[in-house]
Write a protein that holds these residues in place. Structure first.
Motif: not given
Ligand code: PGA
Length: 258
Positions: A39, A138, A202
């Motif tokens: 992200t 999380h 998400k």
């Molecule tokens: P990601 O992971 O940015 O790769 O989706 C986020 C996280 O697990 O906090």
């Protein structure tokens, strides 16, 4: 708590970078809390561009990363030490002695975690914490069930997180089982927080974190109680929010003097 919805990933990355830029310009020795994962990559790319093309100066900035796998050397290609060097630190002028990433190899983990907490306090606390969010809700590696008052400590990862991160290690058997992570309580003390999320995978988690009950089962939901938090989302990540239109309306009608 503010919810800002932008059209796409590039726009949330740019918006987040502008927040960081304003802070670094206003307070050159600010303390930044940084995250790993896919992200924040767009944000880091933009900060690198701002450093190269606009001379954004990180020489006095302090950084604290959220977490590190426990049990792999810092030189491991998938360690968060390596991730941060490759994706940000080696491309800007942050001073190595001002960088803090949790140790994944400390023998006395408890003493290390206490030192990490003390260091954050000694430097005046985190001014701006950048966060991603896991599919299980999380923040950092505070998996469901983590105390909402937890501090920096070692955590056992969930199966879901191990599966999500298997893509980086080639197989889920190679993903470490533990991580050293700032606690929910540690993160909550940051003066400002920006949680970034993009993509439809998400959306459900974001709906729970923003509009669901505050619960240790979705540790990001604690941010509802934080006075200075922004959820910075693309359309896809925001798509399951019931009050989607309202958040956009608030953003468009924000009093500009505040
Ligand atoms: P990601 O992971 O940015 O790769 O989706 C986020 C996280 O697990 O906090």
């Amino acid at each position: 708590m503010e919810v800002i919805i932008k059209a796409n990933y590039d726009e949330i990355s740019l918006e987040a970078a502008n927040y960081v830029k304003r802070l670094v310009q206003n307070k050159p020795n600010c303390v930044l809390g940084l995250a790993t994962g896919s992200t924040p990559l767009g944000l880091y790319k933009e900060l690198i561009r701002m450093h190269r093309e606009e001379g954004l100066d990180f020489s006095k900035v302090y950084t604290f990363n959220l977490d590190e796998y426990y049990g792999i050397p810092h030189s491991h290609e998938q360690s968060y030490h390596t991730f941060m060097q490759e994706n940000l630190f080696q491309h800007i002028n942050v001073q190595p002695e001002r960088i803090h990433v949790p140790s994944g190899t400390a023998e006395d983990v408890k003493a290390f975690c206490q030192w990490y907490e003390d260091e954050i306090k000694r430097l005046g606390g985190i001014d701006l914490q950048i966060l991603g969010i896991g599919r299980d809700g999380h923040i950092a590696f505070n998996e469901p069930g983590s105390s909402l008052g937890s501090r920096t400590r070692i955590k056992t990862l969930t199966q879901e997180t191990i599966e999500d991160n298997a893509r980086f290690f080639g197989s889920k058997d190679l993903v470490p089982r533990y991580a050293v992570t700032m606690g929910v309580g540690t993160i909550f003390e940051a003066k400002e927080i920006i949680l970034l999320a993009n993509g439809a995978n998400k959306a459900e988690t974001i709906a729970k974190a923003v509009e669901g009950p505050v619960t240790a089962q979705v540790t990001a939901s604690i941010l509802q109680l934080h006075p200075n938090t922004i959820f910075l989302l693309d359309e896809a990540a925001a798509s399951k929010l019931e009050r989607n239109d309202y958040y956009k309306w608030v953003y468009e009608n924000k009093p500009r003097h505040t």
